[in-house]
Scaffold this active site. Structure first.
Site, PDB file in Angstrom:
ATOM      1  N   LYS A   1       5.700   0.127 -10.059  1.00 60.76           N
ATOM      2  CA  LYS A   1       5.230   0.749  -8.882  1.00 60.76           C
ATOM      3  C   LYS A   1       4.584   2.116  -9.524  1.00 60.76           C
ATOM      4  O   LYS A   1       5.120   2.660 -10.013  1.00 60.76           O
ATOM      5  CB  LYS A   1       6.479   1.151  -7.964  1.00 60.76           C
ATOM      6  CG  LYS A   1       5.893   1.697  -6.789  1.00 60.76           C
ATOM      7  CD  LYS A   1       5.796   0.843  -5.456  1.00 60.76           C
ATOM      8  CE  LYS A   1       5.051   1.648  -4.509  1.00 60.76           C
ATOM      9  NZ  LYS A   1       3.681   1.188  -4.586  1.00 60.76           N
TER      10      LYS A   1
ATOM     11  N   GLN B   1       5.957   8.085 -14.222  1.00 62.78           N
ATOM     12  CA  GLN B   1       6.273   7.505 -12.841  1.00 62.78           C
ATOM     13  C   GLN B   1       7.761   6.699 -12.928  1.00 62.78           C
ATOM     14  O   GLN B   1       8.392   6.574 -11.972  1.00 62.78           O
ATOM     15  CB  GLN B   1       5.289   6.442 -12.688  1.00 62.78           C
ATOM     16  CG  GLN B   1       5.309   5.672 -11.333  1.00 62.78           C
ATOM     17  CD  GLN B   1       4.459   6.831 -10.189  1.00 62.78           C
ATOM     18  OE1 GLN B   1       3.540   7.132 -10.452  1.00 62.78           O
ATOM     19  NE2 GLN B   1       5.096   6.765  -9.080  1.00 62.78           N
TER      20      GLN B   1
ATOM     21  N   LYS C   1      10.389   9.288 -12.208  1.00 64.22           N
ATOM     22  CA  LYS C   1      10.188   9.702 -11.018  1.00 64.22           C
ATOM     23  C   LYS C   1      10.448   8.744  -9.724  1.00 64.22           C
ATOM     24  O   LYS C   1      11.504   8.920  -9.106  1.00 64.22           O
ATOM     25  CB  LYS C   1       8.696   9.881 -10.552  1.00 64.22           C
ATOM     26  CG  LYS C   1       8.314  10.621  -9.103  1.00 64.22           C
ATOM     27  CD  LYS C   1       6.874  10.206  -8.842  1.00 64.22           C
ATOM     28  CE  LYS C   1       6.056  10.969  -9.954  1.00 64.22           C
ATOM     29  NZ  LYS C   1       4.778  11.365  -9.402  1.00 64.22           N
TER      30      LYS C   1
ATOM     31  N   LYS D   1       1.071   2.435 -13.560  1.00 60.38           N
ATOM     32  CA  LYS D   1       0.131   3.349 -13.314  1.00 60.38           C
ATOM     33  C   LYS D   1      -1.168   2.629 -13.414  1.00 60.38           C
ATOM     34  O   LYS D   1      -1.343   1.615 -14.615  1.00 60.38           O
ATOM     35  CB  LYS D   1       0.106   4.738 -13.954  1.00 60.38           C
ATOM     36  CG  LYS D   1      -1.068   5.653 -13.165  1.00 60.38           C
ATOM     37  CD  LYS D   1      -0.075   6.348 -12.091  1.00 60.38           C
ATOM     38  CE  LYS D   1      -1.460   7.370 -11.309  1.00 60.38           C
ATOM     39  NZ  LYS D   1      -0.581   7.926 -10.287  1.00 60.38           N
TER      40      LYS D   1
ATOM     41  N   GLY E   1      -2.305   4.303  -3.836  1.00 56.50           N
ATOM     42  CA  GLY E   1      -3.323   5.159  -3.913  1.00 56.50           C
ATOM     43  C   GLY E   1      -3.120   6.328  -4.941  1.00 56.50           C
ATOM     44  O   GLY E   1      -1.913   6.398  -5.269  1.00 56.50           O
ATOM     45  N   ASP E   2      -4.083   6.903  -5.376  1.00 57.45           N
ATOM     46  CA  ASP E   2      -4.054   8.080  -6.032  1.00 57.45           C
ATOM     47  C   ASP E   2      -5.115   8.961  -5.869  1.00 57.45           C
ATOM     48  O   ASP E   2      -6.054   8.664  -5.098  1.00 57.45           O
ATOM     49  CB  ASP E   2      -3.550   7.959  -7.595  1.00 57.45           C
ATOM     50  CG  ASP E   2      -3.111   8.923  -8.490  1.00 57.45           C
ATOM     51  OD1 ASP E   2      -2.243   9.716  -8.234  1.00 57.45           O
ATOM     52  OD2 ASP E   2      -3.996   9.387  -9.559  1.00 57.45           O
TER      53      ASP E   2
ATOM     54  N   THR F   1       3.557  13.027   0.193  1.00 52.46           N
ATOM     55  CA  THR F   1       3.570  13.798  -1.019  1.00 52.46           C
ATOM     56  C   THR F   1       3.423  15.203  -0.825  1.00 52.46           C
ATOM     57  O   THR F   1       4.259  15.957  -1.507  1.00 52.46           O
ATOM     58  CB  THR F   1       2.493  13.337  -1.940  1.00 52.46           C
ATOM     59  OG1 THR F   1       2.358  11.824  -1.871  1.00 52.46           O
ATOM     60  CG2 THR F   1       2.592  13.703  -3.479  1.00 52.46           C
TER      61      THR F   1
ATOM     62  N   ASN G   1      -5.497  14.718  -0.341  1.00 52.79           N
ATOM     63  CA  ASN G   1      -4.485  14.259   0.539  1.00 52.79           C
ATOM     64  C   ASN G   1      -3.121  15.326   0.159  1.00 52.79           C
ATOM     65  O   ASN G   1      -2.537  15.776   1.162  1.00 52.79           O
ATOM     66  CB  ASN G   1      -4.153  12.663   0.016  1.00 52.79           C
ATOM     67  CG  ASN G   1      -2.543  12.411   0.323  1.00 52.79           C
ATOM     68  OD1 ASN G   1      -1.552  12.436  -0.023  1.00 52.79           O
ATOM     69  ND2 ASN G   1      -2.880  11.790   1.732  1.00 52.79           N
TER      70      ASN G   1
ATOM     71  N   SER H   1       6.472   5.315  -0.171  1.00 54.10           N
ATOM     72  CA  SER H   1       5.864   3.881  -0.581  1.00 54.10           C
ATOM     73  C   SER H   1       6.861   2.810  -0.601  1.00 54.10           C
ATOM     74  O   SER H   1       6.969   1.623  -0.203  1.00 54.10           O
ATOM     75  CB  SER H   1       5.144   3.982  -1.770  1.00 54.10           C
ATOM     76  OG  SER H   1       3.828   4.422  -1.803  1.00 54.10           O
TER      77      SER H   1
HETATM   78  P1  NDP Z   1      -7.327  13.041  -3.875  1.00 57.75           P
HETATM   79  O1  NDP Z   1      -8.321  12.484  -4.745  1.00 57.75           O
HETATM   80  O2  NDP Z   1      -7.110  13.040  -2.282  1.00 57.75           O
HETATM   81  O3  NDP Z   1      -7.744  14.744  -3.990  1.00 57.75           O
HETATM   82  C1  NDP Z   1      -7.787  15.173  -5.367  1.00 57.75           C
HETATM   83  C2  NDP Z   1      -8.089  16.589  -5.214  1.00 57.75           C
HETATM   84  O4  NDP Z   1      -8.189  17.317  -6.596  1.00 57.75           O
HETATM   85  C3  NDP Z   1      -9.671  16.884  -4.920  1.00 57.75           C
HETATM   86  O5  NDP Z   1      -9.703  18.113  -4.284  1.00 57.75           O
HETATM   87  C4  NDP Z   1     -10.713  17.066  -6.074  1.00 57.75           C
HETATM   88  O6  NDP Z   1     -11.564  17.879  -6.062  1.00 57.75           O
HETATM   89  C5  NDP Z   1      -9.476  17.736  -7.127  1.00 57.75           C
HETATM   90  N1  NDP Z   1      -9.642  17.311  -8.390  1.00 57.75           N
HETATM   91  C6  NDP Z   1      -9.409  16.044  -8.966  1.00 57.75           C
HETATM   92  N2  NDP Z   1      -9.543  15.792 -10.242  1.00 57.75           N
HETATM   93  C7  NDP Z   1      -9.887  17.218 -10.729  1.00 57.75           C
HETATM   94  C8  NDP Z   1     -10.478  17.759 -11.819  1.00 57.75           C
HETATM   95  N3  NDP Z   1     -10.598  17.122 -12.978  1.00 57.75           N
HETATM   96  N4  NDP Z   1     -10.949  18.893 -11.929  1.00 57.75           N
HETATM   97  C9  NDP Z   1     -10.803  19.701 -10.752  1.00 57.75           C
HETATM   98  N5  NDP Z   1     -10.473  19.124  -9.553  1.00 57.75           N
HETATM   99  C10 NDP Z   1     -10.033  17.845  -9.411  1.00 57.75           C
HETATM  100  O7  NDP Z   1      -5.950  12.919  -4.769  1.00 57.75           O
HETATM  101  P2  NDP Z   1      -4.707  13.182  -4.276  1.00 57.75           P
HETATM  102  O8  NDP Z   1      -4.258  14.530  -3.487  1.00 57.75           O
HETATM  103  O9  NDP Z   1      -3.998  11.929  -3.898  1.00 57.75           O
HETATM  104  O10 NDP Z   1      -3.842  13.515  -5.856  1.00 57.75           O
HETATM  105  C11 NDP Z   1      -3.680  14.992  -6.283  1.00 57.75           C
HETATM  106  C12 NDP Z   1      -2.766  15.025  -7.476  1.00 57.75           C
HETATM  107  O11 NDP Z   1      -1.364  14.375  -6.812  1.00 57.75           O
HETATM  108  C13 NDP Z   1      -2.820  13.771  -8.475  1.00 57.75           C
HETATM  109  O12 NDP Z   1      -2.435  14.498  -9.697  1.00 57.75           O
HETATM  110  C14 NDP Z   1      -2.094  12.740  -8.086  1.00 57.75           C
HETATM  111  O13 NDP Z   1      -1.804  11.879  -9.261  1.00 57.75           O
HETATM  112  C15 NDP Z   1      -0.847  13.436  -7.535  1.00 57.75           C
HETATM  113  N6  NDP Z   1      -0.206  12.373  -6.738  1.00 57.75           N
HETATM  114  C16 NDP Z   1      -0.499  12.104  -5.721  1.00 57.75           C
HETATM  115  C17 NDP Z   1       0.010  11.142  -4.796  1.00 57.75           C
HETATM  116  C18 NDP Z   1      -0.377  10.792  -3.458  1.00 57.75           C
HETATM  117  O14 NDP Z   1       0.434  10.243  -2.671  1.00 57.75           O
HETATM  118  N7  NDP Z   1      -1.496  10.788  -3.094  1.00 57.75           N
HETATM  119  C19 NDP Z   1       1.672  11.064  -5.138  1.00 57.75           C
HETATM  120  C20 NDP Z   1       1.950  11.697  -6.280  1.00 57.75           C
HETATM  121  C21 NDP Z   1       1.127  12.388  -6.919  1.00 57.75           C
HETATM  122  P3  NDP Z   1     -13.238  16.731  -6.256  1.00 57.75           P
HETATM  123  O15 NDP Z   1     -13.219  16.081  -4.892  1.00 57.75           O
HETATM  124  O16 NDP Z   1     -14.102  17.814  -6.452  1.00 57.75           O
HETATM  125  O17 NDP Z   1     -13.057  15.897  -7.484  1.00 57.75           O
END
Ligand code: NDP
Length: 383
Positions: free
Chosen positions: A27, A48, A51, A63, A102-103, A146, A177, A316
């Site tokens: 997962k 993961q 976690k 992943k 998603g991620d 999250t 997100n 999830s």
């Molecule tokens: P989203 O795609 O919704 O948002 C990602 C955000 O981070 C955007 O604002 C994006 O900006 C920015 N970002 C991504 N990559 C970069 C980069 N290389 N440099 C600068 N800014 C960056 O993703 P999530 O909110 O879902 O995920 C955010 C983090 O949380 C990740 O590390 C993910 O693995 C982790 N996570 C998410 C979960 C979930 O439920 N969604 C669960 C557990 C962990 P831009 O639009 O400009 O790219």
């Protein structure tokens, strides 16, 4: 391969890393970002595993992702890519084998396209993906889980030393997100989220973002797919700094919520000087090793990703349970389960992380997550 709107055939690479299934089906999320490669997915899959174990639910670790860049693509291009990706992935996953989510770059729209393709090919309506729309088997609270869970965890860390979020200023990176829901929960618990960012720069609001501003930013990112700089044009009390991260702004707490390695050792030293005394990793491994060492050495309370952001995969797991039983729980029930889960994870970290200088959450989370997986693997014997 997928076809763009001009009729050209384009090719991207995709991966799924199935790391460990000792305590349940693999997962973990699927990431769409040009930086994705096998190495990143392997470290995310490794983390993961522990976690998922921490959540107390029966889930193994995996992943996946692709170097497809969804930015600037039309809805139809994203749809065609998702369908092509799932045409291959579907043979490797299943509700009892591997259940992706998603991620980064993968939200409700992409999960919908991928689930639709799985269903078309397999003629089965099963909980093979999580993060689905509420109309077709998604769980309430999954979108919020999250970010909300990360703030619950930070709050537990504060409560453990008889402190609270009330009046605390909080730096958040990202505006996706995780970041927007973390901001929302901080606000509702009396704290002040003062920054958000994207890959173009960060925005700062000294008074703290209001709920209306957070809602506006959610719509900007989710629906209009705009840039965070637009918030500084829309709101008078918001400023934008181009090509910079928010780590130089003075505050009490930092909740990095964008991506891995976004806080370096030198960022960490600046943050310590500027008064940060609690860091909760809501993104996956946003602090590089030097940053982690600096925070721990300086006595900054440090919550590692595998514990702090486990609420996402936790809900999830609850989506999988609801799908298997073909039922849907209400938001209040799920919110209570999430809050309790984060408290339990915090307590496990305390149990395994007790040290002379206070709680070492890093050690606590690593040991608590590892023990269950290792015991299961030992119980299965050798082949
Ligand atoms: P989203 O795609 O919704 O948002 C990602 C955000 O981070 C955007 O604002 C994006 O900006 C920015 N970002 C991504 N990559 C970069 C980069 N290389 N440099 C600068 N800014 C960056 O993703 P999530 O909110 O879902 O995920 C955010 C983090 O949380 C990740 O590390 C993910 O693995 C982790 N996570 C998410 C979960 C979930 O439920 N969604 C669960 C557990 C962990 P831009 O639009 O400009 O790219």
């Amino acid at each position: 391969p997928w076809t763009d709107d001009e009729g050209h055939i384009r090719t991207n690479r995709g991966w799924r890393v199935q790391f460990n299934s000792a305590i349940g089906p693999y997962k973990g999320g699927i990431r769409f970002h040009p930086s994705v490669n096998q190495s990143i997915l392997k470290f995310l899959g490794f983390e993961q595993t522990f976690k998922n174990s921490l959540t107390g639910l029966p889930m193994g670790g995996g992943k996946g992702g692709t170097n497809f860049n969804p930015k600037g693509k039309s809805d139809l291009e994203v749809m065609r890519f998702c369908q092509s990706f799932m045409t291959e992935l579907q043979r490797h996953i299943g509700e009892d084998t591997d259940v992706p989510a998603g991620d980064i770059g993968v939200g409700a729209r992409e999960i919908g396209y991928m689930f639709g393709q799985y269903k078309r090919i397999n003629n089965k309506f099963v909980g093979v993906l999580t993060g689905k729309g509420l109309e077709f088997g998604g769980s309430k609270m999954r979108t919020e889980a999250t970010g909300y869970g990360a703030v619950f965890f930070a709050n537990n860390m504060l409560q453990h030393v008889k402190d609270s979020l009330e009046g605390k200023t909080v730096l958040i990176s990202g505006s996706g997100n995780v970041a927007t829901h973390a901001a929302e929960k901080i606000l509702s618990l009396g704290g002040k989220p003062i920054t958000l960012s994207d890959s173009g720069g960060f925005i700062h609001c000294e008074q703290g973002f209001s709920q209306e501003q957070i809602d506006w930013i959610k719509e900007l990112k989710d629906v209009k797919r705009g840039r965070i700089s637009e918030a500084a044009i829309e709101f008078q009390n918001v400023s934008f700094t181009e090509n910079a991260k928010p780590w130089r702004v003075s505050a009490n707490i930092a909740i990095p919520s964008a991506t891995q390695n976004e806080i370096s050792g030198s960022d960490a030293n600046t943050m310590i000087k500027n008064g940060i005394n609690l860091v909760a990793e809501a993104a996956n491994m946003p602090c590089d090793q030097e940053a982690v060492d600096s925070f721990v050495e300086a006595g900054v309370k440090f919550g590692p990703a595998k514990a702090v952001n486990a609420g996402g995969v936790g809900v999830s797991g609850l989506e999988m349970s609801q799908n298997s039983a073909r039922i849907a729980w209400d938001s209040d029930h799920l919110a209570n389960l999430l809050e309790t889960m984060m408290k339990d994870i915090h307590n496990s970290c305390v149990e395994f992380g007790e040290s002379e200088g206070g709680i070492n959450y890093l050690q606590g989370a690593n040991i608590a997550g590892f023990v269950k997986v290792a015991d299961a693997m030992l119980a299965y014997g050798h082949v």
